[in-house]
Design a protein around this motif. Sequence first.
Motif, PDB file in Angstrom:
ATOM      1  N   ALA A  44       0.833  -1.200   0.000  1.00  0.00           N
ATOM      2  CA  ALA A  44       0.000   0.000   0.000  1.00  0.00           C
ATOM      3  C   ALA A  44       0.867   1.251   0.000  1.00  0.00           C
ATOM      4  O   ALA A  44       1.861   1.335   0.717  1.00  0.00           O
ATOM      5  N   SER A  49      -5.459   2.555   0.180  1.00  0.00           N
ATOM      6  CA  SER A  49      -4.930   1.226  -0.114  1.00  0.00           C
ATOM      7  C   SER A  49      -4.642   0.442   1.165  1.00  0.00           C
ATOM      8  O   SER A  49      -4.910  -0.765   1.244  1.00  0.00           O
ATOM      9  N   HIS A  53      -6.269  -3.171   2.287  1.00  0.00           N
ATOM     10  CA  HIS A  53      -5.495  -4.329   2.739  1.00  0.00           C
ATOM     11  C   HIS A  53      -6.036  -4.859   4.066  1.00  0.00           C
ATOM     12  O   HIS A  53      -6.189  -6.073   4.246  1.00  0.00           O
ATOM     13  N   GLY A 218      -4.931   2.164  -4.306  1.00  0.00           N
ATOM     14  CA  GLY A 218      -6.298   1.811  -3.947  1.00  0.00           C
ATOM     15  C   GLY A 218      -7.314   2.523  -4.822  1.00  0.00           C
ATOM     16  O   GLY A 218      -8.434   2.790  -4.397  1.00  0.00           O
TER      17      GLY A 218
END
Length: 294
Positions: A44, A49, A53, A218
């Motif tokens: 990330a 992001s 995760h 992301g």
Amino acid sequence: MRFVTSFFQNAGAVAAAAFAAFFPAIASAQNGMPQPYQMNLQPAATEVSAYIHWFHDWVNVLIFAISIFVLALLVYVAWRFSERRNPVPSKTTHHALLEVAWTIVPVLILVVVAIPSFRLLKLQLEVPKSDITVKVTGKQWYWSYEYPQKEGEALGFDSLMLDEKQRAEAISSNKIAAAEAPRLLAVDNEAVVPVGKIVRVQVTAADVIHKFTVPAFGVKIDAIPGRLNETWFRADREGIYYGQCSFICGQNHAFMPIAFRVVSQERYDAWLAEAKKKFANASDAGGKFAAAAR
């Protein structure tokens, strides 16, 4: 002896591949792109992001726990109510309390999953006050980037994938490092943004539906003709981050990569100044000036 040496060499290669698959952030410095044999998510580079995760891992733990429970229940029922242990079948047709339980419990599980899911959607789509805006237009089969400037000014360029010949020439002439020119991901013009700044990304398309996707950020959002969607990211470290169109859009769908170079504010300012000199308006788009940020 040669066989033993070959065996240990092969075993070492397999172990290294497995290590890279499970620990790509340690195994390679190129964290903004997929790695060979990688089985998990790309490291990330943004808040969004990182949340993705966490949500992914948490849901997987929940799925694993439910799967183990269901498996244990099946094994127990198969053993406890086998024909050998129950030669006379039960005439039970239903159990009100059990039916309520297996209706309420899944609903509660879905609610528990939905709460962080909605929070993630809000985080992705509720764009905070931005420092920079980048407009991205998907086309068959490349991306165009525009950086809105002052009134009467425009800064834009096209970003096309480097074919094998162009990539080899760029590497041999030292215009780009080999590590920064991955096959099918390297582009002639990278989008450049400063580290630690909120970047508003406005996404549309000029012909058919595309999907703008950068896993390390992301970011994944539709590029639809006639519609302007938007999302955002704030990269927390410098580097090059790659993505691709993830919606089948035609013959060369697989050949329209995305490349964002995240640099310091000073390098971004230098790149922007150089870009403004070369491109006074959007009609001059298409030049190669991303090298100024390197």
